[in-house]
Enzyme design. Structure first.
Site: not given
Ligand SMILES: [Zn+2]
Length: 275
Positions: A2-3
């Site tokens: 996840p960014e």
């Protein structure tokens, strides 16, 4: 992993569900996910604490509690925080269950087990490894074209590696650096100090636009990302280069190539992003 857009999407869903509720208990099945304090102290401290709001810094989620404690969560590779009001069994790979005073539960699930949690007084947030050194928030007003220009001048690094560096800008990972550089028509191997003012302007707008568009699409689900309600994102349908080796560039039709830059896989268009 996840960014920024995925963590922001989780933040938004959890803010809606959790704000105003109280933790009544927590069960921890995998002690190593809690970095501090020890599981007994963690349970004692969080029980009966009210959730004021959920915020985000880079890829860190911050659950701000009454008593000025903060539950900090980093999802790393495959961590998930899922809110559920159902009585069904917990999701696969659940390592902690937070019980809430409305009868619902917040599950922390993580297949790869790299995710981490900290429960600390607000005043000690900067003691967390990596947190204090986080760079500017790219969607914050402090991040201006001028700021980016000044920072780029000081760093002798390839632009792809620099954008991945969390002390330079917080929140970008492999997917969004590739998408941003394609949007800005900059080769990932370019040295940051050689970018022209025009390229810097394009880079600045690409960073803001790509992140904002992804948040509007509730993040990218290339492997298994889901938001706080267990729903996948939609931005994978809009990716122009990431994961598209050999497929045509949507701008010019040239085949997307993949190359290692600074040890990380980079996807780019050799025609739109000439060195
Ligand atoms: Zn192209």
């Amino acid at each position: 992993m996840p960014e920024l857009p995925e963590v922001e999407t989780v933040r938004r869903t959890l803010q809606q569900k959790l704000a105003g509720l109280k933790f009544t208990d927590v069960q921890i099945f995998l002690p190593k996910i809690v970095r501090t304090p020890d599981p007994g102290e963690f349970r004692k401290t969080i029980t009966d604490k009210k959730i004021i709001r959920i915020s985000r810094r880079g890829k860190y989620l911050l659950v701000c509690l009454s008593s000025s404690h903060t539950l900090v969560v980093h999802l790393r590779m495959t961590g998930r925080l899922i809110y559920s009001e159902s009585d069904g069994p917990p999701p696969k790979y659940t390592h902690a269950i937070f019980h809430l005073d409305n009868g619902a539960r917040l599950y922390f699930a993580d297949m790869r087990q790299f995710g981490q949690m900290w429960l600390v007084p607000v005043s000690s947030l900067d003691d967390l490894a990596g947190y204090k050194k986080l760079g500017v928030e790219p969607l914050d007003d402090l991040f201006t074209r001028d700021y980016l220009k000044k920072q780029l001048r000081r760093r002798h690094a390839r632009i792809k590696s620099l954008l991945l560096d969390q002390t330079f800008i917080a929140g970008l990972g492999n997917i969004y650096t590739d998408e941003v550089l394609h949007r800005a028509r900059i080769n990932p191997e370019r040295l940051a100090t050689t970018l022209t003012p025009r390229e810097i302007a394009r880079l600045y707008h690409a960073i803001r636009d790509v992140l904002q568009e992804s948040i509007e699409n509730r993040g990218t689900s290339v492997r298994d990302f889901v938001d706080g309600n267990g729903q996948a994102g939609k931005y994978q349908e809009h990716l122009r280069v990431y994961g598209r080796e050999g497929k045509p560039c949507p701008c010019c039709g040239e085949k997307i190539v993949r190359k290692k830059v600074g040890g990380r896989s980079s996807y780019f268009c050799p025609s739109c992003q000439k060195y």
